[in-house]
Design a protein around this motif. Structure first.
Motif, PDB file in Angstrom:
ATOM      1  N   VAL A 109      -2.568   2.209 -13.079  1.00  0.00           N
ATOM      2  CA  VAL A 109      -1.346   1.272 -14.021  1.00  0.00           C
ATOM      3  C   VAL A 109      -1.223   1.763 -15.555  1.00  0.00           C
ATOM      4  O   VAL A 109      -2.075   2.785 -15.926  1.00  0.00           O
ATOM      5  N   ILE A 130       3.781  -0.140 -12.480  1.00  0.00           N
ATOM      6  CA  ILE A 130       2.448   0.040 -11.785  1.00  0.00           C
ATOM      7  C   ILE A 130       2.908   1.263 -10.348  1.00  0.00           C
ATOM      8  O   ILE A 130       3.877   1.078 -10.206  1.00  0.00           O
ATOM      9  N   TYR A 139       0.527  -4.648  -5.358  1.00  0.00           N
ATOM     10  CA  TYR A 139       1.172  -4.312  -7.398  1.00  0.00           C
ATOM     11  C   TYR A 139       1.275  -5.978  -7.756  1.00  0.00           C
ATOM     12  O   TYR A 139       1.341  -6.215  -8.816  1.00  0.00           O
ATOM     13  N   LEU A 142      -1.634  -6.680  -9.703  1.00  0.00           N
ATOM     14  CA  LEU A 142      -1.754  -5.978 -10.299  1.00  0.00           C
ATOM     15  C   LEU A 142      -0.826  -6.558 -12.372  1.00  0.00           C
ATOM     16  O   LEU A 142      -1.224  -5.977 -12.828  1.00  0.00           O
ATOM     17  N   SER A 143       0.280  -7.437 -11.278  1.00  0.00           N
ATOM     18  CA  SER A 143       1.149  -7.779 -12.481  1.00  0.00           C
ATOM     19  C   SER A 143       1.074  -8.502 -12.854  1.00  0.00           C
ATOM     20  O   SER A 143       0.909  -8.904 -13.845  1.00  0.00           O
ATOM     21  N   THR A 167       8.467  -4.895 -14.879  1.00  0.00           N
ATOM     22  CA  THR A 167       7.117  -4.522 -14.035  1.00  0.00           C
ATOM     23  C   THR A 167       8.007  -3.931 -13.377  1.00  0.00           C
ATOM     24  O   THR A 167       9.028  -4.598 -12.449  1.00  0.00           O
ATOM     25  N   ARG A 169       7.933  -0.780 -10.600  1.00  0.00           N
ATOM     26  CA  ARG A 169       6.585   0.615  -9.576  1.00  0.00           C
ATOM     27  C   ARG A 169       7.281   2.019 -10.282  1.00  0.00           C
ATOM     28  O   ARG A 169       8.073   2.360 -10.199  1.00  0.00           O
TER      29      ARG A 169
END
Length: 211
Positions: A109, A130, A139, A142-143, A167, A169
């Motif tokens: 991250v 991420i 995902y 972690l967000s 946010t 990827r």
């Protein structure tokens, strides 16, 4: 600026928009001092389905635009950054971890931060990147963790960040080469940190007993 080993626990016993990222800051700053520590930083244990249990153990690296050692760190946010404001990036390499029942091992991250003054005053702008290899549940987990929504120590992010830049990827590469740590997030973050040399080159530069 520097790197840390991270591991943390938190217990919660009560129930408890995305925008286009604008990574347009200058991220070419190099770290001038390492303050590596084995510290408790990220994690959460919850009895509530609204706040799933989570834990992250790994390595955190960070870099900012302070001219020497970051006064925000040793003052816990009470002092201004040396330039009056802070532009920073950080990266987390997860050695082991979970969010609810989802494994987070091996994921990475990164964040971009723009802080207008003293860190403790808040009003931060932040963007989260991420690992593109993360599953959908990872995902989402972690967000929540890095936006502060998942409780635990990172809940502070929800209090300090006033503008969430989004946010997304991204391909994230985290390298270790002896004392140097490098982080690459596509073309958004390309940076590395390394410790300064003290009077005794064989020993790490450390700061202790601060107020």
């Amino acid at each position: 600026d520097g790197w840390f080993n991270i591991d943390h626990g938190y217990r919660e016993t009560r129930p408890s928009e995305q925008k286009i990222l604008r990574p347009d800051w200058d991220h070419s700053y190099r770290c001038r001092c390492d303050h590596s520590r084995s510290i408790i930083l990220f994690g959460g244990i919850s009895m509530s389905p609204e706040n799933p249990s989570w834990r992250i153990k790994g390595e955190l690296i960070l870099n900012c635009n302070c001219t020497v050692f970051c006064p925000c760190v040793i003052s816990l946010g009470a002092h201004y950054p040396t330039e009056g404001h802070c532009q920073a990036w950080l990266g987390v390499n997860i050695y082991e971890g979970y969010f609810d029942n989802e494994d987070l091992k091996g994921l990475k991250v990164a964040m971009l931060l723009d802080i207008p003054g003293r860190m403790s005053r808040g009003d931060w702008k932040a963007g989260i990147f991420i690992d593109q290899t993360a599953s959908d549940p990872a995902y989402e987990g972690l967000s929540q963790i890095f936006s502060g929504k998942a409780k635990g120590t990172t809940h502070l992010f929800s209090l300090l960040i006033s503008e969430h830049l989004g946010t997304s990827r991204e391909p994230i590469e985290f390298k270790r080469e002896e004392q140097v740590r490098s982080l690459t997030v596509g073309k958004k973050i390309i940076g590395n940190i390394e410790p300064i040399t003290g009077a005794n080159a064989s020993k790490e530069v450390t700061v202790t007993n601060t107020n």
